[in-house]
Design a protein around this motif. Structure first.
Motif, PDB file in Angstrom:
ATOM      1  N   ILE A  28       0.868  -1.180   0.000  1.00  0.00           N
ATOM      2  CA  ILE A  28       0.000   0.000   0.000  1.00  0.00           C
ATOM      3  C   ILE A  28       0.897   1.220   0.000  1.00  0.00           C
ATOM      4  O   ILE A  28       1.608   1.489   0.968  1.00  0.00           O
ATOM      5  CB  ILE A  28      -0.959   0.012   1.197  1.00  0.00           C
ATOM      6  N   ASP A  29       0.892   1.939  -1.115  1.00  0.00           N
ATOM      7  CA  ASP A  29       1.806   3.046  -1.418  1.00  0.00           C
ATOM      8  C   ASP A  29       3.222   2.507  -1.620  1.00  0.00           C
ATOM      9  O   ASP A  29       3.506   1.347  -1.340  1.00  0.00           O
ATOM     10  CB  ASP A  29       1.722   4.158  -0.389  1.00  0.00           C
ATOM     11  N   ALA A  30       4.098   3.372  -2.171  1.00  0.00           N
ATOM     12  CA  ALA A  30       5.385   2.848  -2.632  1.00  0.00           C
ATOM     13  C   ALA A  30       6.572   3.748  -2.311  1.00  0.00           C
ATOM     14  O   ALA A  30       7.668   3.496  -2.802  1.00  0.00           O
ATOM     15  CB  ALA A  30       5.322   2.594  -4.153  1.00  0.00           C
ATOM     16  N   VAL A  64      -1.163  -0.804  -4.271  1.00  0.00           N
ATOM     17  CA  VAL A  64      -2.331   0.070  -4.224  1.00  0.00           C
ATOM     18  C   VAL A  64      -1.871   1.466  -3.822  1.00  0.00           C
ATOM     19  O   VAL A  64      -1.276   1.654  -2.755  1.00  0.00           O
ATOM     20  CB  VAL A  64      -3.383  -0.444  -3.223  1.00  0.00           C
ATOM     21  N   LEU A  65      -2.129   2.437  -4.668  1.00  0.00           N
ATOM     22  CA  LEU A  65      -1.708   3.821  -4.416  1.00  0.00           C
ATOM     23  C   LEU A  65      -2.880   4.619  -3.856  1.00  0.00           C
ATOM     24  O   LEU A  65      -3.935   4.701  -4.495  1.00  0.00           O
ATOM     25  CB  LEU A  65      -1.204   4.460  -5.702  1.00  0.00           C
ATOM     26  N   ALA A 108       4.099  -6.747 -10.182  1.00  0.00           N
ATOM     27  CA  ALA A 108       2.840  -6.391  -9.536  1.00  0.00           C
ATOM     28  C   ALA A 108       2.044  -5.414 -10.393  1.00  0.00           C
ATOM     29  O   ALA A 108       2.606  -4.594 -11.129  1.00  0.00           O
ATOM     30  CB  ALA A 108       3.107  -5.773  -8.163  1.00  0.00           C
ATOM     31  N   THR A 109       0.724  -5.489 -10.267  1.00  0.00           N
ATOM     32  CA  THR A 109      -0.171  -4.518 -10.878  1.00  0.00           C
ATOM     33  C   THR A 109      -0.279  -3.300  -9.977  1.00  0.00           C
ATOM     34  O   THR A 109      -0.382  -3.426  -8.755  1.00  0.00           O
ATOM     35  CB  THR A 109      -1.571  -5.124 -11.083  1.00  0.00           C
ATOM     36  N   VAL A 110      -0.246  -2.108 -10.560  1.00  0.00           N
ATOM     37  CA  VAL A 110      -0.403  -0.860  -9.820  1.00  0.00           C
ATOM     38  C   VAL A 110      -1.866  -0.435  -9.919  1.00  0.00           C
ATOM     39  O   VAL A 110      -2.426  -0.354 -11.016  1.00  0.00           O
ATOM     40  CB  VAL A 110       0.515   0.239 -10.373  1.00  0.00           C
TER      41      VAL A 110
END
Length: 234
Positions: free
Chosen positions: A32-34, A61-62, A82-84
């Motif tokens: 969750i966030d990057a 997940v952003l 990973a999918t964003v």
């Protein structure tokens, strides 16, 4: 980057500016966030320390498009496959198709925002084919079913994630904790503060035991009461 265990399935990744979270299910991870640009290798190292490999992270997940949340999304997506995921209103800025609108700062926020901006490296956009959109009411396949909540105000496309089965809420920058005394409060540097306050009230209506913020120490236990105090104001 510091890695802090919050719960058996949950780690806080603390960067020089901002923070992200790793949620672990039995056979996969969710980020969750990057963090800021250049943080991809540090995130990979945190995954390895948990006994996994970057490919175990299935989704990033952003919560919104700001540099301290999306900065390393593209580089870690390239490392992990990973999918964003982002809200449709923020996705064009995540992809670099448009410049993100600046916040509408109050006078007291101006020097704080300028100081924070000086510490942020330039973000590399996430490749468009790596970004998928999520909207209010969607349920993501982690944490027993993670509900997506559209919480506009900090940005137009800000989202929160609520894991009802776990009582865990990820607020992004809609809510923060004071670095001075840990007081839970509405987020700062907002596009639309009145809408943000409405979003804080929405989050305060949830039955959350744990609240994880984009800035400041999470609340572990009794999060709903802390959120309600934040929503009520001074």
């Amino acid at each position: 980057m510091d890695v802090i265990e919050l719960l058996p399935r949950l780690r806080l990744l603390r960067f020089p500016v901002g923070q992200a979270y790793l949620w672990r299910d039995d056979d996969e991870l969710t980020l969750i966030d990057a963090g800021t640009a250049g943080s991809g290798p540090a995130i990979a190292a945190a995954v390895t320390a948990l006994g996994g490999v970057p490919g175990d992270v299935r989704r990033i997940v952003l919560t919104h498009f700001h540099e301290d949340h999306v900065g390393a999304a593209g580089e870690f997506a390239a490392l992990s496959g990973a999918t964003v995921l982002a809200h449709p209103l923020d996705a064009p800025f995540v992809r670099g198709e448009l410049p993100g609108p600046p916040p509408r700062l109050e006078d007291w926020e101006l020097p704080l925002h300028a100081a924070a901006a000086e510490r942020l490296p330039k973000t590399v956009p996430v490749p468009p084919d790596a970004v998928s959109c999520v909207s209010d009411g969607d349920v993501l396949d982690f944490g027993g079913g993670a509900r997506v909540l559209h919480v506009p105000g900090h940005t137009a496309g800000s989202i929160a994630l609520f894991l009802p089965a776990e009582g865990v809420l990820f607020t992004g920058d809609t809510v923060a904790a004071s670095p001075v005394d840990g007081t839970v409060m509405p987020g700062v540097f907002n596009l639309d503060r009145p809408r943000l306050l409405d979003s804080v009230a929405r989050l305060a209506a949830l039955d959350a035991e744990v609240a994880c913020f984009g800035h400041g120490d999470p609340v572990i236990g009794g999060a709903t009461a802390a959120l309600r105090r934040a929503a009520a104001g001074p």
